[in-house]
Motif scaffolding. Structure first.
Motif, short mmCIF file in Angstrom:
data_model
loop_
_atom_site.label_atom_id
_atom_site.label_comp_id
_atom_site.label_asym_id
_atom_site.label_seq_id
_atom_site.Cartn_x
_atom_site.Cartn_y
_atom_site.Cartn_z
N MET A 167 0.83 -1.20 0.00
CA MET A 167 0.00 0.00 0.00
C MET A 167 0.87 1.26 0.00
O MET A 167 0.54 2.25 -0.67
CB MET A 167 -0.93 -0.01 1.22
N ASP A 168 1.97 1.22 0.73
CA ASP A 168 2.87 2.38 0.76
C ASP A 168 3.56 2.59 -0.58
O ASP A 168 3.54 3.70 -1.14
CB ASP A 168 3.93 2.20 1.86
N TYR A 169 4.14 1.53 -1.13
CA TYR A 169 4.95 1.67 -2.34
C TYR A 169 4.09 1.91 -3.59
O TYR A 169 4.53 2.58 -4.53
CB TYR A 169 5.84 0.44 -2.53
N GLU A 170 2.89 1.35 -3.63
CA GLU A 170 2.04 1.58 -4.81
C GLU A 170 1.57 3.03 -4.89
O GLU A 170 1.28 3.52 -5.99
CB GLU A 170 0.83 0.65 -4.78
N ASP A 171 1.51 3.72 -3.76
CA ASP A 171 1.07 5.12 -3.77
C ASP A 171 2.22 6.10 -4.02
O ASP A 171 1.98 7.29 -4.23
CB ASP A 171 0.39 5.47 -2.45
N MET A 172 3.45 5.62 -3.98
CA MET A 172 4.60 6.49 -4.23
C MET A 172 4.77 6.75 -5.72
O MET A 172 4.51 5.87 -6.55
CB MET A 172 5.89 5.87 -3.67
#
Length: 303
Positions: free
Chosen positions: A145-150
């Protein structure tokens, strides 16, 4: 009389000349006026046509912009729905694991049962297995969830490629199951370096190696490193002789969780996390379509 005629004739001729000249200029003015009116009407018509054309072009541009916006919004909605479906599937799987653990807990706390050492060992192993699976599903999804939004990430780490890959490879040996030959093959010189995000690259390699080790019990697992045709890119391939990804699941291996065993669902979480990380590293990831036995996952990154 003769003098009068002598004076009158020049005057008449002069008046006639003036009249003819005035008539000529009247015709010239009329002709020029008609020409000017025709030119004005033509300019007016051309202006109206040009205006209509410009308005048409502007309307077409506005329409294209709206279509692009709509396509972008549809694509964004599709991506968001895909994410929500994926996270929902993970939550359902975690719920199933939690219910399974609750049933084991209820079993061992029951006053009607007095399990022997064998049963205790079985329950303990199952609880540990389910706990580990739940932890990886939750932790992997939170990272995802963190990396897909970066949209971008710092890539300032200077890494000696061969030694870095060997260290990562060695750190994963504890996950090996069975008699499997594991090795690193590199086409790079030992002193060759790359500039990237070391943490993200390490996560990609570890997750891919864990996937291979989970389903490869004999044969080999090989990490191949080489430089791409583009000199500023490196290629990494994790290949194995394991069970491989089923044909019907290959297209969605990076996308969605199917109704399969939880261990397969964990692999999908890992692969999707790898895809998000590789994107941030400026590269692409895919399955080698020419691989006949086992699985080979290839990714390239900017170096």
């Amino acid at each position: 009389m003769h003098v009068f005629l002598h004076t009158l004739i020049p005057l008449v001729l002069m008046a006639l000349a003036i009249g003819l000249t005035a008539l000529h200029w009247r015709k010239v003015v009329k002709k020029n006026r008609m020409l000017a009116n025709a030119q004005y009407e033509q300019l007016k018509s051309d202006s109206e046509v040009n205006l209509q054309n410009r308005l048409g072009q502007q309307m077409a541009a506005v329409h294209m912009d709206r279509m692009r916006d709509r396509v972008a919004m549809d694509r964004q909605a599709h991506v968001m729905n895909s994410k929500l479906d994926f996270y929902h599937s993970v939550l359902l799987e975690v719920q199933t694991l939690q219910e399974c653990m609750a049933s084991y807990t209820k079993l061992i706390t029951s006053t009607d049962l007095q399990p022997g050492q064998g049963e205790w060992n079985m329950v303990r192993n199952e609880l540990k297995k389910r706990t580990d699976q739940m932890a990886e599903m939750v932790n992997g999804t939170l990272e995802l969830m963190d990396y897909e939004d970066m949209t971008e990430i710092e890539r300032n780490d200077q890494i000696p490629v061969n030694s870095f890959c060997q260290d990562v490879f060695d750190s994963c040996l504890t996950y090996r199951d069975g008699n499997v030959d594991m090795r690193l093959e590199t086409c790079l010189d030992d002193d060759e370096t790359m500039t990237t995000n070391m943490k993200c690259l390490q996560k990609v390699l570890v997750n891919l190696l864990k996937c291979s080790m989970q389903f490869t019990h004999e044969g080999e697992i090989v990490l191949v490193v080489k430089r791409c045709h583009q000199q500023n890119e490196l290629s990494f391939a994790v290949s194995d002789t394991g069970l491989g990804i089923p044909e019907e699941a290959k297209e969605s291996a990076f996308e969605r969780i199917r109704n399969t065993d939880v261990s397969i669902k964990i692999v999908v979480v890992r692969l999707r996390l790898c895809r998000a990380l590789v994107r941030l590293l400026g590269g692409t990831i895919y399955q080698d379509p020419h691989r006949k036995k086992g699985t080979s996952i290839v990714f390239t990154i900017k170096a």
